[in-house]
Write a protein that holds these residues in place. Structure first.
Motif, PDB file in Angstrom:
ATOM      1  N   HIS A 585      36.053  72.025  43.534  1.00  0.00           N
ATOM      2  CA  HIS A 585      37.416  72.138  44.048  1.00  0.00           C
ATOM      3  C   HIS A 585      37.564  71.392  45.371  1.00  0.00           C
ATOM      4  CE1 HIS A 585      38.439  75.097  40.963  1.00  0.00           C
ATOM      5  NE2 HIS A 585      37.194  75.510  41.116  1.00  0.00           N
ATOM      6  N   THR A 586      36.564  71.474  46.205  1.00  0.00           N
ATOM      7  CA  THR A 586      36.595  70.717  47.458  1.00  0.00           C
ATOM      8  C   THR A 586      36.602  69.216  47.169  1.00  0.00           C
ATOM      9  OG1 THR A 586      35.378  72.480  48.576  1.00  0.00           O
ATOM     10  CG2 THR A 586      35.389  70.307  49.621  1.00  0.00           C
ATOM     11  N   ILE A 587      35.802  68.807  46.208  1.00  0.00           N
ATOM     12  CA  ILE A 587      35.693  67.381  45.881  1.00  0.00           C
ATOM     13  C   ILE A 587      37.018  66.843  45.351  1.00  0.00           C
ATOM     14  CG2 ILE A 587      34.562  65.721  44.351  1.00  0.00           C
ATOM     15  CD1 ILE A 587      32.077  67.593  44.466  1.00  0.00           C
ATOM     16  N   VAL A 588      37.638  67.563  44.440  1.00  0.00           N
ATOM     17  CA  VAL A 588      38.885  67.060  43.849  1.00  0.00           C
ATOM     18  C   VAL A 588      40.015  67.087  44.867  1.00  0.00           C
ATOM     19  CG1 VAL A 588      39.655  69.274  42.896  1.00  0.00           C
ATOM     20  CG2 VAL A 588      40.346  67.159  41.798  1.00  0.00           C
ATOM     21  N   THR A 591      39.493  64.077  46.947  1.00  0.00           N
ATOM     22  CA  THR A 591      39.816  62.872  46.180  1.00  0.00           C
ATOM     23  C   THR A 591      41.324  62.646  46.129  1.00  0.00           C
ATOM     24  OG1 THR A 591      37.835  63.233  44.813  1.00  0.00           O
ATOM     25  CG2 THR A 591      39.496  61.721  43.962  1.00  0.00           C
ATOM     26  N   LYS A 592      42.068  63.699  45.900  1.00  0.00           N
ATOM     27  CA  LYS A 592      43.527  63.563  45.872  1.00  0.00           C
ATOM     28  C   LYS A 592      44.060  63.126  47.242  1.00  0.00           C
ATOM     29  CE  LYS A 592      46.239  66.457  43.789  1.00  0.00           C
ATOM     30  NZ  LYS A 592      46.949  65.552  42.858  1.00  0.00           N
ATOM     31  N   ARG A 593      43.472  63.648  48.295  1.00  0.00           N
ATOM     32  CA  ARG A 593      43.893  63.235  49.642  1.00  0.00           C
ATOM     33  C   ARG A 593      43.560  61.755  49.873  1.00  0.00           C
ATOM     34  NH1 ARG A 593      43.905  67.624  53.413  1.00  0.00           N
ATOM     35  NH2 ARG A 593      44.055  66.047  55.070  1.00  0.00           N
ATOM     36  N   LEU A 594      42.417  61.321  49.342  1.00  0.00           N
ATOM     37  CA  LEU A 594      42.065  59.902  49.455  1.00  0.00           C
ATOM     38  C   LEU A 594      43.065  59.030  48.700  1.00  0.00           C
ATOM     39  CD1 LEU A 594      38.170  59.801  49.031  1.00  0.00           C
ATOM     40  CD2 LEU A 594      39.462  59.220  51.082  1.00  0.00           C
ATOM     41  N   LEU A 595      43.428  59.465  47.493  1.00  0.00           N
ATOM     42  CA  LEU A 595      44.386  58.690  46.701  1.00  0.00           C
ATOM     43  C   LEU A 595      45.748  58.626  47.383  1.00  0.00           C
ATOM     44  CD1 LEU A 595      43.463  59.936  43.098  1.00  0.00           C
ATOM     45  CD2 LEU A 595      43.093  57.660  44.045  1.00  0.00           C
ATOM     46  N   ALA A 614      34.379  55.819  44.663  1.00  0.00           N
ATOM     47  CA  ALA A 614      33.158  56.637  44.688  1.00  0.00           C
ATOM     48  C   ALA A 614      33.471  58.098  44.412  1.00  0.00           C
ATOM     49  CB  ALA A 614      32.462  56.486  46.034  1.00  0.00           C
ATOM     50  N   PHE A 615      34.542  58.630  45.031  1.00  0.00           N
ATOM     51  CA  PHE A 615      34.842  60.050  44.832  1.00  0.00           C
ATOM     52  C   PHE A 615      35.546  60.307  43.500  1.00  0.00           C
ATOM     53  CE2 PHE A 615      33.606  60.706  49.172  1.00  0.00           C
ATOM     54  CZ  PHE A 615      33.165  62.020  49.162  1.00  0.00           C
ATOM     55  N   ILE A 616      36.317  59.345  43.010  1.00  0.00           N
ATOM     56  CA  ILE A 616      36.877  59.516  41.666  1.00  0.00           C
ATOM     57  C   ILE A 616      35.747  59.543  40.644  1.00  0.00           C
ATOM     58  CG2 ILE A 616      38.341  58.491  39.893  1.00  0.00           C
ATOM     59  CD1 ILE A 616      40.065  57.327  42.109  1.00  0.00           C
ATOM     60  N   PHE A 617      34.691  58.761  40.908  1.00  0.00           N
ATOM     61  CA  PHE A 617      33.548  58.758  39.982  1.00  0.00           C
ATOM     62  C   PHE A 617      32.869  60.127  39.954  1.00  0.00           C
ATOM     63  CE2 PHE A 617      29.127  57.842  38.787  1.00  0.00           C
ATOM     64  CZ  PHE A 617      29.359  57.198  37.579  1.00  0.00           C
ATOM     65  N   VAL A 618      32.817  60.808  41.099  1.00  0.00           N
ATOM     66  CA  VAL A 618      32.272  62.173  41.106  1.00  0.00           C
ATOM     67  C   VAL A 618      33.148  63.071  40.232  1.00  0.00           C
ATOM     68  CG1 VAL A 618      31.593  64.132  42.518  1.00  0.00           C
ATOM     69  CG2 VAL A 618      31.395  61.829  43.442  1.00  0.00           C
ATOM     70  N   CYS A 619      34.452  62.983  40.433  1.00  0.00           N
ATOM     71  CA  CYS A 619      35.376  63.780  39.605  1.00  0.00           C
ATOM     72  C   CYS A 619      35.242  63.423  38.137  1.00  0.00           C
ATOM     73  CB  CYS A 619      36.815  63.570  40.070  1.00  0.00           C
ATOM     74  SG  CYS A 619      37.141  64.153  41.738  1.00  0.00           S
ATOM     75  N   GLU A 630      38.619  71.769  32.539  1.00  0.00           N
ATOM     76  CA  GLU A 630      39.349  73.034  32.698  1.00  0.00           C
ATOM     77  C   GLU A 630      39.457  73.412  34.169  1.00  0.00           C
ATOM     78  OE1 GLU A 630      40.917  74.833  30.368  1.00  0.00           O
ATOM     79  OE2 GLU A 630      40.418  73.221  28.987  1.00  0.00           O
ATOM     80  N   ALA A 631      38.381  73.186  34.922  1.00  0.00           N
ATOM     81  CA  ALA A 631      38.400  73.543  36.346  1.00  0.00           C
ATOM     82  C   ALA A 631      39.333  72.633  37.140  1.00  0.00           C
ATOM     83  CB  ALA A 631      36.980  73.469  36.913  1.00  0.00           C
ATOM     84  N   LEU A 632      39.469  71.368  36.716  1.00  0.00           N
ATOM     85  CA  LEU A 632      40.258  70.408  37.465  1.00  0.00           C
ATOM     86  C   LEU A 632      41.724  70.344  37.026  1.00  0.00           C
ATOM     87  CD1 LEU A 632      37.482  69.607  38.503  1.00  0.00           C
ATOM     88  CD2 LEU A 632      38.086  67.218  38.166  1.00  0.00           C
ATOM     89  N   LEU A 633      42.066  71.011  35.934  1.00  0.00           N
ATOM     90  CA  LEU A 633      43.434  70.936  35.413  1.00  0.00           C
ATOM     91  C   LEU A 633      44.509  71.280  36.450  1.00  0.00           C
ATOM     92  CD1 LEU A 633      43.372  72.320  31.752  1.00  0.00           C
ATOM     93  CD2 LEU A 633      44.049  70.054  32.526  1.00  0.00           C
ATOM     94  N   PRO A 634      44.354  72.331  37.262  1.00  0.00           N
ATOM     95  CA  PRO A 634      45.439  72.676  38.194  1.00  0.00           C
ATOM     96  C   PRO A 634      45.758  71.588  39.210  1.00  0.00           C
ATOM     97  CG  PRO A 634      43.857  74.487  37.989  1.00  0.00           C
ATOM     98  CD  PRO A 634      43.252  73.315  37.323  1.00  0.00           C
ATOM     99  N   TYR A 635      44.845  70.641  39.412  1.00  0.00           N
ATOM    100  CA  TYR A 635      45.049  69.631  40.444  1.00  0.00           C
ATOM    101  C   TYR A 635      45.787  68.397  39.938  1.00  0.00           C
ATOM    102  CZ  TYR A 635      41.655  72.510  42.884  1.00  0.00           C
ATOM    103  OH  TYR A 635      41.018  73.557  43.470  1.00  0.00           O
ATOM    104  N   HIS A 636      46.012  68.305  38.618  1.00  0.00           N
ATOM    105  CA  HIS A 636      46.783  67.197  38.050  1.00  0.00           C
ATOM    106  C   HIS A 636      46.194  65.849  38.502  1.00  0.00           C
ATOM    107  CE1 HIS A 636      50.331  66.062  35.777  1.00  0.00           C
ATOM    108  NE2 HIS A 636      50.626  65.137  36.681  1.00  0.00           N
TER     109      HIS A 636
END
Length: 1299
Positions: A585-588, A591-595, A614-619, A630-636
């Motif tokens: 959750h911290t990573i995503v 990543t969204k803040r980076l985008l 690099a961080f999108i690759f982690v995601c 499933e864990a990342l779905l709420p972050y769109h």
């Protein structure tokens, strides 16, 4: 040579002397005379300049002039004999000419003359040898000691050991005298002469002399001699011995050198620089010391290549002497503190290559680790303390001056570096320590050395503590230093630490012990937390540091254990629900803040695009798995990446065209390249959403499917790897995409299908162009040749029913009058026309390999027709049964009795199998499919062939009418409870409990009228309960005047198939066909009311559901053909959630689905049920999940086929009834558990067929032999206990929410 003059003798002597001088080093390095002779005998094989020596040239010319005519004469004789057919080849010719030449009179005379001449020359050389030796010694005495004025550089060679000397073999008396002359009490001239003689003697004689112990002491004393010339000669004697002697001799010399250095550092009388004064490598004392250390290190790096051939005790002596030397520590209370030996070793071997080589093989690693554990653990402690000291220094440097300096920043890298400051020495030692620890942690026994007790802290340091310290070093130390000038490579602290962590990540056992803990993950994420919360974070070159962190996180997420740690924080939830505290959750969020470019510290950075990637690759490692998605779905996240891609794509289009000669050309091209790389990276990341069914739906909703698939095809054509963490190519992604209609269109528009068909045609019909004519292609033995297997499987992966309907639906085959031999198919319709429906002479004559190609087509047809919807489509559009029957009829011959006998060949056997398969429905025990192989017997194919219907009865398994089990007490009890419902809470749970008890103990009673009455009554009560009704619809009554003319050809064929199957099961009466027609007409109109108009180009969404309603037909059979009961049940059932997943046409273009899902044409069975099948499969049956991944096929595609046709042709009717019953009574999630149970049943066969590379064919063609739903019912219940909360919650979320 018969006229041999004195000039000739002098010339030959000169040539021979030149030859001996050229090979002098090789001879003097030999341990014995025999070895020297062996070297000379094999000189042509080992010396690349052999044929350039004047002596060799002279001999070649002499032989040519003497024997040339003989060789030519014999060659002509053999050649003429070969032309007459007597010879047998070039090798025989050479052997024959050589033999005849050696037997000739000329050869004998030449050898006699040559021997006489050479004896004279050699004798003359021997006579002059003594004179030369005496003259040389006299000259040596007069030569003054050479002044050593050059400084130590990295380019000096300590291995030069010739001294322009010849070998002088010595006896024991001479060696004893030599040892006495080397005594330090002797005059300097005597010792000089003795060391010169020592260097001329064979090392083997020296090391085996009786006075070796005294000699070793004298050599150690000579190394301390202030005369650098004298000590260098001793050192070169060591170097020559190391390079030319075996281990049993050199290990004594090595241990003596190591011991000498150990005593040197321990003695206060010797010059050793202090840390504060640094190391000046132009200092003569430092030069001599570094030469000795370097010689020691070179031996350390070379000895592992041959010490396994010697006793272990030799290796242990070398290791112990080395570790003892490196463990030398000067007392810290002595000021100023002198440098320890490990500092000097680090100077000559910065990355501890010696330790890496020692730890490489188990043979040596075991001894090293044993010594470290028992006697020299202080060496490990010192290395850890150095890393801790480095961390402390840089943490303190935030507010003050740094105690370390990774490099001298002011130093010009093009010049030789002559001085290392104390700070630089500390850093060099840190790099050496880090390299040593990184290699140590790779091995299990090395990790067992921890925890350790450091002097600088009270608590023990564990493995986790060490890794956390390294992660702190990763972002505390400077990330962008210059490289060391004396060495090559990148020695930045962050890069070195990242390399160590990478190695640990890539070894699963290491990663589990060292990295897969919450504390380590938190340490890695600490700077990210600070940046997200807007706190001040001290990062030197933050972009580079964050990229390193992303690299490590991606490697952790690529492994199941690491993925679980990031998702669930190390605690695997029992029901996979609830908020997760994992680092994902911290990573995503980051990543969204980076985008969004919403982090001020990084705004405007040139490296921001790389950091985003690099961080999108982690995601990507997370969302390419079902549980991660499933864990990342709420972050769109898919939406954010899609928006970033669109923005980047627009920016790349706006970059102006560079003008030649303009100053901005380079900057514009660099900016363009940056945007192109980022654009491709984002497309690649979006493409990987297709790794899961639900991810494919998310990608479809972004509207970028076509661009992603085109990008994939471009990489596929270049044979580029999917990613650094993926090993099995794009097979899974293609199979996943092809399971949907929109995906199939994207594959076609990208050129993927055309390329696939073209490749198939090239291997099937054309063959490889680069095969030479002398090696013709072998005749295929297997029906599908190995050269075509890959293309065959790729077509099967591609042609799911949604794909087939989009690619060929409502399209007629060409059926041309003539086909050019150069006409290559370009699409699926062409493959059907040219390989499957080969019904004209033109098609037959257009094939170079008619039988092989047509068998390929029939095998493909057989697999495709296992999907009943595809079968009905082929039958309705192309009358495939008639085509095959006509081909069988043409393959028969008239007999004398007037009957027709079928010709048994590969094609007729294949056609017979396909005809039986497509004209008779049934489970594993309900039909008999003829084999496609011939028997080794009098009757190779006992199965009857046919060219018209009906099928021969031998293919119809007997299915007697079963007696109804109405009198069963448990069923009566359940029916009674259903007919008299209670209003109290828990009534449904009681009914389900009774049903489960019957399924476990008496599954056979749930069949026939019992089953019909049970599900009919249960669904009635559920539909009357508002809490159980999921859908609401308008009441609709069937029109009594409804006709069947509106039924499609596919539906009409499906009705005939259903009626045939029902009559075979003894379930239907004569008027059943009319009833079923009316049922389907009613349902068509009923469901049409709940459909919404969607603007789409997909053929499958234009009007009614394109396939056949297998669920409604199954209910019709359960209700014994009763139209009213069937319609009543389906109408009531349509209110329930289960109808969305069991009854596929129920949600076709439905108003109950969100608009974006309805437009996509992707059914909830695929993006929900099949998605969770893949998720549970990975958790419950990891071997099966891996097998699918390796085969390039997806569980979701085969599950979609099974569930769409209600397991028809895969299960017996009784098991189909049980499947429907448990899903109706217990919930739609049981269809997921049923699929998992099937895979559990097939596990061994799946693994076997993965190995032989035909998993797709097996799963589609073969019925589920031996599988019974009731046998796995308890297993399904156990799955429900674990997974039901999450599965049912997600299933309920498919409907438009009224918010």
């Amino acid at each position: 040579m018969s006229h041999f003059s004195s000039e000739d003798e002098a010339l030959l002597q000169s040539m021979l002397r030149q030859l001996l001088q050229s090979v002098k080093e090789k001879i003097t390095g030999a341990p014995s005379v025999e070895c020297a002779e062996e070297i000379l005998l094999h000189l042509e094989e080992t010396d690349e300049n052999f044929h350039n020596y004047e002596f060799v040239k002279y001999l070649r010319q002499y032989i040519s002039s003497t024997l040339g005519s003989v060789i030519e004469e014999e060659t002509e004789k053999c050649t003429s004999a070969q032309n007459q057919g007597e010879g047998s080849g070039y090798d025989t010719l050479v052997q024959h000419v050589t033999k005849k030449t050696r037997e000739s009179q000329e050869y004998r005379e030449m050898m006699h003359s040559l021997k006489n001449v050479m004896m004279v020359v050699v004798e003359s050389l021997i006579n002059k040898f003594e004179e030369d030796q005496m003259r040389y010694k006299e000259t040596q005495r007069k030569v003054k000691t050479e002044q050593h004025s050059s400084y130590y550089t990295d380019n000096c060679s300590d291995s030069d050991s010739s001294f322009n000397q010849s070998y002088t073999f010595m006896n024991q008396e001479q060696l004893q005298l030599l040892v006495e002359k080397l005594d330090p009490a002797q005059p300097k001239e005597v010792r000089q002469e003795a060391i010169q003689t020592l260097c001329s003697a064979p090392p083997s004689d020296i090391l085996n002399c009786e006075s070796w112990i005294n000699l070793r002491k004298h050599l150690a004393a000579a190394l301390l001699d202030p005369d650098s010339n004298f000590s260098d000669k001793v050192l070169k004697f060591y170097a020559k011995t190391f390079s030319s002697s075996p281990l049993n001799m050199t290990r004594e010399l090595y241990t003596s050198l190591a011991k000498y250095l150990e005593l040197y550092f321990l003695s206060e009388d010797n010059y050793v620089p202090t840390l504060s004064m640094g190391v000046d490598i132009t200092n003569p004392d430092v030069i001599r010391l570094l030469k000795k250390i370097r010689l020691l290190n070179e031996y350390q790096r070379e000895v592992p290549s041959f010490w396994i051939r010697h006793p272990e005790k030799y290796m242990e002596e070398i290791m112990e002497s080395t570790l003892s030397l490196l463990s030398v520590k000067h007392e810290s209370n002595i000021s100023p503190k002198c440098l320890d030996p490990v500092y000097f070793l680090a100077l000559v071997d910065l990355r501890a290559v010696w330790f890496k080589k020692w730890m490489h093989a188990c043979y040596s690693r075991t001894v090293v680790l044993r010594l470290l554990e028992k006697k020299y653990k202080s060496l490990i402690i010192a290395s850890v303390e150095q890393c801790a000291f480095y961390l402390e220094a840089y943490e303190s440097a935030i507010d003050g001056p740094c105690k370390f300096s990774s490099l001298s920043k002011s130093h010009n890298s093009n010049k030789q570096k002559n001085f290392y400051s104390g700070k630089e020495l500390q850093y060099i030692y840190f790099v050496h320590s880090l390299s040593l620890l990184g290699r140590l942690l790779i091995y299990k026994q090395g990790r067992k050395l921890f925890p350790i007790q450091l002097k600088i802290q009270k608590d023990l340091m564990s493995l986790t503590d060490l890794v956390i310290m390294l992660t702190h070093l990763l972002y505390c130390s400077p990330s962008c230093p210059k490289t060391l000038t004396v060495h090559t490579g990148n020695y930045s602290p962050a890069g070195l630490i990242t390399d160590v962590l990478r190695i640990l990540c890539d070894r699963k056992e290491c990663a589990i012990e060292c990295l897969y803990t919450n504390t380590v993950i938190e340490a890695l994420l600490q700077p990210i937390h600070y940046l997200l919360n807007g706190k001040e974070v001290h990062l030197n070159c933050p972009e580079t540091t964050l990229i390193h962190i992303a690299d490590i996180l991606a490697r952790i997420a690529a492994v199941d254990e690491g993925l679980s740690l990031l998702l669930y924080g190390g605690e695997k939830p029992s029901a996979m629900e609830g908020s997760s505290l994992g680092g994902a959750h911290t990573i995503v969020q980051f990543t969204k803040r980076l985008l969004d470019e919403d982090i001020s510290v990084l705004s405007g950075s040139e490296m921001l695009p790389v950091l985003k990637g690099a961080f999108i690759f982690v995601c990507r490692q997370l969302y390419s798995t079902c549980e991660g998605l499933e864990a990342l779905l709420p972050y769109h996240l898919h939406g954010s990446i899609a928006e970033a891609w669109k923005k980047t794509s627009l920016l790349s289009e706006r970059i102006p065209t560079p003008v030649a000669g303009a100053d901005c050309v380079s900057s514009v091209s660099q900016e363009t390249q940056s945007f192109i790389v980022l654009e491709e990276t984002l497309l690649d990341d979006l493409l990987n959403f297709t790794a899961t069914p639900k991810g494919l739906l998310l990608l479809q909703n972004t509207g970028i499917v076509n661009e992603c698939v085109t990008f994939m095809f471009n990489r596929f054509t270049k044979n580029l790897q999917v990613s650094g963490c993926e090993k099995f190519g794009y097979g899974v992604i293609v199979s996943q995409v092809a399971a949907t209609a929109s995906g199939a269109i994207a594959l076609q528009s990208s050129g993927f299908i055309k390329a696939l068909v073209t490749e198939l045609w090239s291997v099937l019909e054309c063959g490889r162009d680069d095969i030479r004519v002398i090696h013709p292609r072998s005749t295929p033995v297997d029906p599908i040749d190995r050269s075509c297997q890959k293309s065959f499987l790729a077509l099967i992966n591609l042609l799911s029913y949604p794909a087939v309907y989009e690619l060929i639906g409502d399209q007629e085959i060409p059926n041309k009058q003539e086909y050019s031999l150069r006409e290559v198919p370009s699409n699926i319709l062409d493959i059907i026309d040219r390989l499957i429906i080969v019904n004209t002479e033109a098609k037959i004559h257009s094939l170079f390999n008619y039988e092989q190609s047509h068998i390929f087509g029939l095998r493909l047809l057989n697999v495709l027709c296992c999907d009943l919807d595809t079968l009905l489509l082929f039958e309705s559009q192309y009358k495939i049964s008639e085509v095959l029957l006509d081909a069988q009829k043409e393959n028969a011959v008239e007999t004398s009795g007037g009957s027709r006998d079928f010709i048994i060949d590969g094609l007729s056997v294949e056609r017979n199998h396909v005809l039986v398969r497509i004209n008779h429905v049934g489970g594993p025990t309900e039909r008999i499919l003829p084999p496609r192989i011939l028997h080794k017997a009098d009757d190779p194919y006992p199965w009857p062939m046919f060219s018209s219907y009906p099928l021969p009865t031998c293919y119809l398994a007997e299915f007697p009418r079963k007696t109804d089990a109405r009198q069963d007490g448990d069923v009566n009890k359940l029916l009674s409870a259903l007919k008299n419902p209670e209003n109290q809470l828990g009534w449904i749970e009681k009914i389900q409990s009774q049903f489960c008890e019957i399924m476990e103990n008496k599954p056979n009673v749930i069949s026939g009228t019992n089953l019909a009455e049970l599900i009919e009554t249960f669904v009635l009560h559920l539909s009357e309960s508002p809490s159980e009704c999921y859908f609401s619809d308008t009441e609709y009554e069937a029109d009594a005047n409804m006709t069947v003319k509106n039924l499609s050809s596919v539906q009409q064929l499906g009705i005939k198939m259903t009626i045939s199957y029902g009559k075979h099961l003894n379930l239907l009466k004569e008027n059943a066909e009319s009833n079923l027609c009316q049922v389907l007409m009613y349902l068509d109109k009923f469901l049409k009311q709940q459909q919404t108009f969607v603007r789409t180009s997909l053929r499958g969404l234009q009007g009614r559901y394109a396939g056949y309603d297998w669920f409604a037909s199954s209910i019709f059979l359960i209700m014994m053909g009763n139209k009213e009961k069937t319609l009543t049940f389906l109408h009531q059932f349509s209110h329930l959630l289960a109808s969305a997943f069991l009854w596929i046409p129920r949600l076709h273009s439905s108003v109950h689905l969100p608009v974006d899902i309805a437009v996509s044409g992707i059914h909830p069975v695929y993006f929900c049920s099949a998605h969770y099948v893949e998720m549970l499969l990975k958790a419950e049956l990891p071997l099966v999940s891996s097998a699918f991944h390796m085969s390039g096929f997806t569980p979701s595609q085969i599950c979609q086929q099974w569930l769409t046709q209600c397991f028809w042709n895969y299960m017996d009717w009784s098991d189909i009834c049980h499947y429907i019953a448990i899903c109706v009574f217990l919930g739609p999630d049981y269809q997921i558990y049923t699929c998992i149970s099937v895979f559990k049943h097939l596990q061994q066969e799946i693994l076997q067929h993965t190995q032989i590379q035909d998993l797709q064919v097996f799963l589609k063609e073969e019925a589920l032999h031996g599988f019974q739903v009731s046998d796995y019912f308890k297993y399904m219940e156990s799955l429900a206990l674990t997974y039901r909360p999450v599965l049912l919650r997600d299933m309920r979320n498919i409907r438009v929410q009224n918010t």
